[in-house]
Enzyme design. Structure first.
Site, mmCIF file in Angstrom:
data_model
loop_
_atom_site.group_PDB
_atom_site.id
_atom_site.type_symbol
_atom_site.label_atom_id
_atom_site.label_comp_id
_atom_site.label_asym_id
_atom_site.label_seq_id
_atom_site.Cartn_x
_atom_site.Cartn_y
_atom_site.Cartn_z
ATOM 1 N N ASP A 65 -8.615 -25.992 19.674
ATOM 2 C CA ASP A 65 -7.659 -25.285 20.522
ATOM 3 C C ASP A 65 -8.166 -25.305 21.962
ATOM 4 O OD1 ASP A 65 -9.745 -23.322 19.775
ATOM 5 O OD2 ASP A 65 -8.516 -21.914 20.927
ATOM 6 N N GLU B 47 -10.489 -20.474 19.016
ATOM 7 C CA GLU B 47 -11.658 -19.941 19.716
ATOM 8 C C GLU B 47 -11.285 -19.370 21.074
ATOM 9 O OE1 GLU B 47 -15.084 -19.753 22.381
ATOM 10 O OE2 GLU B 47 -13.348 -21.084 22.599
#
Length: 451
Positions: free
Chosen positions: A92, A156
């Protein structure tokens, strides 16, 4: 780089690495599904799943984590009786922010001035490619001498804790003798660095209400309590005159004893405008690695264009507090919440909402894994000695892993050196750093297996 078979193999694989990173960067995998389609993150996860299977990983799985995102897991068996190393990255990315500020499109990898530009090139899609390069180089030169587990996180950047909660619910999944987190970076290009501490983080929304609805500023201004004005007062209370963070009850006097950060170099790295001073006190390293730091990430209020002469009834802000090693993030969250409530003026109604939290982290740099990494980096970066630095950012999974597996050694390396400008426009990665760090990781795995 000095000639050796591993280095030669990694060099030969760099065109493939560029092609793969180009494909991975193209996914708009921002794990904020109010802004970006969930399908983009799912497509990135599927790409990584296929890549692991193609490398011979077993038990490859898409893990549905409690925050509604997916992490990718796989295991590559090594020799019988070998140690186990967990390799971590995340797919991500941060939103591109102002796309008009990018010289080239944020989700198209573009080579310019010897660097590869694009969102996630350094943070942290490039970290996953780094792991693949290291493993491929070992396969081509005698095999991978350890058992490898790979975990690639899907949220994250959001700090929503999905993988941490999943790991706590499945504690056997990520067990390892050593963990290599590929989400840090060298102190600067060409200087091999392991990150030995991380600040934790808490994020909080604060909302202030004063009126049932907006009022005409000419008719009511001067007596009617202005929610936006109250919010500005509250946010200002979080900083001292010199810009130091001041949350009631939270200490801010710690010192950093390791590698120091030259102030003029920091000004250049941070691109501070001429004549503008730095904030805080102590050394730069004290301020960014050892002390708390509050940042106002956003404010909900009328934009300048289209604003009307009104007293505002409500206003809202998103606040980030970086929590230094030695401070419990949960306690810091309570102190921040109490501070916001105590400093809200005029009896205004205030509400707070915590939306993310991660603990700070400190590594044991005396462990055998660190010795193995120092030896590997000396080969990958001839003439350079491995340095220890802190990092102001947060990787919440580190503390979860340290808690679940107290005997595991944890090392943090990666591609996010200052020129990478992670989280900003025009993020980029140095392909030379990608190559050298892949060599270092491969040699580390070999050294660690033999230690």
């Amino acid at each position: 780089m000095s000639s050796n078979p591993v280095a030669e193999t990694v060099a030969s694989l760099m065109p493939r690495a560029k092609a793969e990173l180009t494909e991975l960067v193209a996914f708009k995998s921002v794990a904020d599904f109010d802004q970006f389609p969930r399908s983009e993150s799912e497509a990135a996860a599927n790409w990584i799943t296929a890549a692991l299977r193609a490398e011979g990983f077993e038990d490859v799985a898409l893990l549905e984590t409690p925050d509604g995102t997916q992490s990718v897991y796989g295991c590559l068996p090594g020799p019988e009786g070998a140690r186990t190393v967990l390799l971590y990255a995340h797919y991500d990315v941060q939103p591109p922010l102002d796309e008009a500020g990018w010289t080239t499109p944020p989700f198209e990898l573009t080579e310019r001035d010897g660097r590869w530009y694009g969102r996630g090139t350094a943070d942290c899609k490039g970290g996953f490619i780094m792991h693949l390069l290291a493993l491929r180089a070992l396969k081509a030169n005698g095999g991978v001498p350890v058992h490898v587990k790979m975990i690639v996180e899907g949220s994250e950047e959001q700090g929503t804790g999905g993988l941490e909660r999943y790991a706590e619910q499945h504690p056997d999944l990520l067990t390892a003798d050593t963990v290599v987190i590929g989400d840090a970076g060298n102190f600067r290009v060409g200087l091999p660095t392991v990150t030995s501490t991380l600040r934790g983080m808490t994020m909080m929304r604060v909302k202030i209400d004063t009126l049932e609805g907006n009022l005409h500023s000419g008719q009511f201004g001067g007596a009617a309590p202005d929610a936006l004005g109250a919010l500005i007062r509250v946010l200002d209370s979080l900083r001292a005159e010199d810009g130091s963070t001041t949350v009631d009850g939270l200490t801010g006097e710690a010192r950093w004893e390791g590698l120091q950060y030259d102030e003029e170099q920091f000004r250049q790295d941070a691109k501070v405008l001429d004549g503008v001073g730095l904030i805080g006190s102590g050394t730069v390293a004290d301020r960014i690695w050892a002390r708390p730091a509050v940042t106002v990430l956003g404010i909900d209020c009328p934009p300048v264009v289209g604003a009307t002469p009104s007293v505002q009834a409500s206003a809202r802000a998103l606040i980030s507090l970086r929590v230094p090693p030695g401070v419990d993030a949960a306690e810091a969250t309570k102190l921040l919440q109490a501070h916001l409530e105590a400093h809200t003026p005029w009896g205004a109604r205030v509400s707070t909402e915590q939306i993310g939290q991660g603990q700070p982290f400190s590594a044991d740099t005396t462990s055998p894994a660190y010795a193995a990494m120092a030896e590997a980096m000396a080969v990958a970066y001839p003439g350079q000695e491995m340095q220890y630095a802190g990092q102001g950012g947060s990787i919440p999974l580190c503390n979860t892993l340290a808690s679940l597996y107290p005997d595991a050694e944890i090392l943090l390396i990666g591609l996010s050196e200052p020129e990478a400008q992670i989280h900003a426009v025009n993020e980029s990665v140095s392909p030379e750093e990608l190559e050298r760090l892949a060599v270092a990781e491969a040699l580390f795995l070999r050294n660690y297996a033999a230690s």
